[in-house]
Design a protein around this motif. Structure first.
Motif, PDB file in Angstrom:
ATOM      1  N   TRP A   1       0.828  -1.204   0.000  1.00  0.00           N
ATOM      2  CA  TRP A   1       0.000   0.000   0.000  1.00  0.00           C
ATOM      3  C   TRP A   1       0.864   1.257   0.000  1.00  0.00           C
ATOM      4  O   TRP A   1       1.952   1.284   0.590  1.00  0.00           O
ATOM      5  CB  TRP A   1      -0.894   0.042   1.239  1.00  0.00           C
ATOM      6  N   ARG A   2       0.361   2.302  -0.638  1.00  0.00           N
ATOM      7  CA  ARG A   2       0.953   3.628  -0.538  1.00  0.00           C
ATOM      8  C   ARG A   2       0.146   4.396   0.498  1.00  0.00           C
ATOM      9  O   ARG A   2      -1.067   4.576   0.364  1.00  0.00           O
ATOM     10  CB  ARG A   2       0.908   4.344  -1.892  1.00  0.00           C
TER      11      ARG A   2
ATOM     12  N   GLU B   1      -3.762   3.793  -0.539  1.00  0.00           N
ATOM     13  CA  GLU B   1      -4.030   3.263  -1.875  1.00  0.00           C
ATOM     14  C   GLU B   1      -3.269   1.951  -2.052  1.00  0.00           C
ATOM     15  O   GLU B   1      -2.064   1.884  -1.795  1.00  0.00           O
ATOM     16  CB  GLU B   1      -3.575   4.262  -2.934  1.00  0.00           C
ATOM     17  N   ARG B   2      -3.984   0.921  -2.482  1.00  0.00           N
ATOM     18  CA  ARG B   2      -3.319  -0.365  -2.700  1.00  0.00           C
ATOM     19  C   ARG B   2      -2.396  -0.280  -3.905  1.00  0.00           C
ATOM     20  O   ARG B   2      -2.736   0.332  -4.928  1.00  0.00           O
ATOM     21  CB  ARG B   2      -4.357  -1.472  -2.918  1.00  0.00           C
TER      22      ARG B   2
ATOM     23  N   ALA C   1      -4.655   9.383   3.220  1.00  0.00           N
ATOM     24  CA  ALA C   1      -5.251   8.364   2.355  1.00  0.00           C
ATOM     25  C   ALA C   1      -4.359   7.134   2.227  1.00  0.00           C
ATOM     26  O   ALA C   1      -3.156   7.181   2.482  1.00  0.00           O
ATOM     27  CB  ALA C   1      -5.525   8.950   0.965  1.00  0.00           C
TER      28      ALA C   1
ATOM     29  N   GLY D   1      -9.803   5.267   2.265  1.00  0.00           N
ATOM     30  CA  GLY D   1      -9.328   4.022   1.692  1.00  0.00           C
ATOM     31  C   GLY D   1      -8.842   3.024   2.716  1.00  0.00           C
ATOM     32  O   GLY D   1      -8.380   1.936   2.354  1.00  0.00           O
TER      33      GLY D   1
END
Length: 239
Positions: free
Chosen positions: A126-127, A134-135, A132, A198
């Motif tokens: 993930w980032r 994000e995968r 947030a 997310g």
């Protein structure tokens, strides 16, 4: 409103609760102990906040991949709370819970791993930024250490990794993994996830929901190897 969070995908059973200001956490390590200790840990963290199960309004769980039995225990507890109390239920990948503990101050790309047996690792990437998540790449799944190279450049690698696989992980990712006690899951990070875009997703249909096992249970795999065919599903049960 009280939020109760728990993750039982690994040999650590970890539970946390928050009233929106304070956060209480507990854990117990050891295989096959989750069913015996989970409700006790619920009551301990709720007691620390001066409250009880009657005031739970939100439930967060790690949804795997990981231990088949551990994930079933968490699913059963969450479903009972969701049905009986009519609380909101949200989930997040168990590997993401581990990743959150190792995010650099400025954010970054975190590859989280756990032992999947048979020489493989469950992997998810993930980032993570301040607001947030994000995968990166495919959804968490079991893979050989060499396949971790497909995630490209990552900032941190963390997780429960067998000693025999550490060198292969380092070679594939270019990072020496963070392992040991500091890489085990902590349900307090599950609460932190819920505060970022997310981070968690809602369970719309508790009755139909199933954890992300990552692959068939070990007992199923043993049966299928011995018999040379897929394990039949019970009548009316989808596979």
């Amino acid at each position: 409103m009280i939020t109760l969070a728990f993750d039982t995908a690994s040999e650590r059973c970890t539970v946390a609760a928050t009233d929106g200001v304070r956060v209480a956490g507990r854990y117990i390590d050891g295989p096959r102990r989750h069913a015996a200790v989970l409700l006790t840990l619920f009551d301990e963290v709720l007691s620390e906040l001066g409250t009880s199960r009657a005031h739970i309004g939100r439930v967060l769980t790690g949804d795997g991949p990981g231990s088949f039995t551990g994930l079933r225990v968490a699913a059963a507890a969450a479903k009972a709370l969701a049905w009986h109390r009519e609380v909101e239920w949200r989930v997040a990948p168990s590997l993401l819970v581990r990743a959150m503990a190792q995010v650099p101050a400025e954010g970054g790309v975190i590859l989280a791993l756990s032992d999947a047996l048979r020489g493989e690792l469950y992997a998810g990437c993930w980032r993570v930024t301040a607001h947030a998540i994000e995968r990166v790449g495919v959804a968490p799944r079991a893979m050989a250490p060499a396949a971790l190279a497909e995630y490209g450049d990552v900032d941190v690698v963390t997780g429960s990794i067998p000693v025999s696989l550490v060198d292969a992980v380092t070679a594939a990712t270019g990072r020496v993994p963070i392992s040991g006690a500091e890489a085990l899951p902590d349900a307090r990070w599950l609460i932190a996830l819920d505060r970022r875009s997310g981070g968690t997703s809602v369970v719309d249909d508790p009755a139909a929901w199933e954890p992300e096992y990552g692959r068939p249970a070990e007992a199923q795999a043993v049966w299928e190897r011995a018999h040379g065919r897929s394990l039949p599903a019970a009548p009316g049960v989808a596979r």
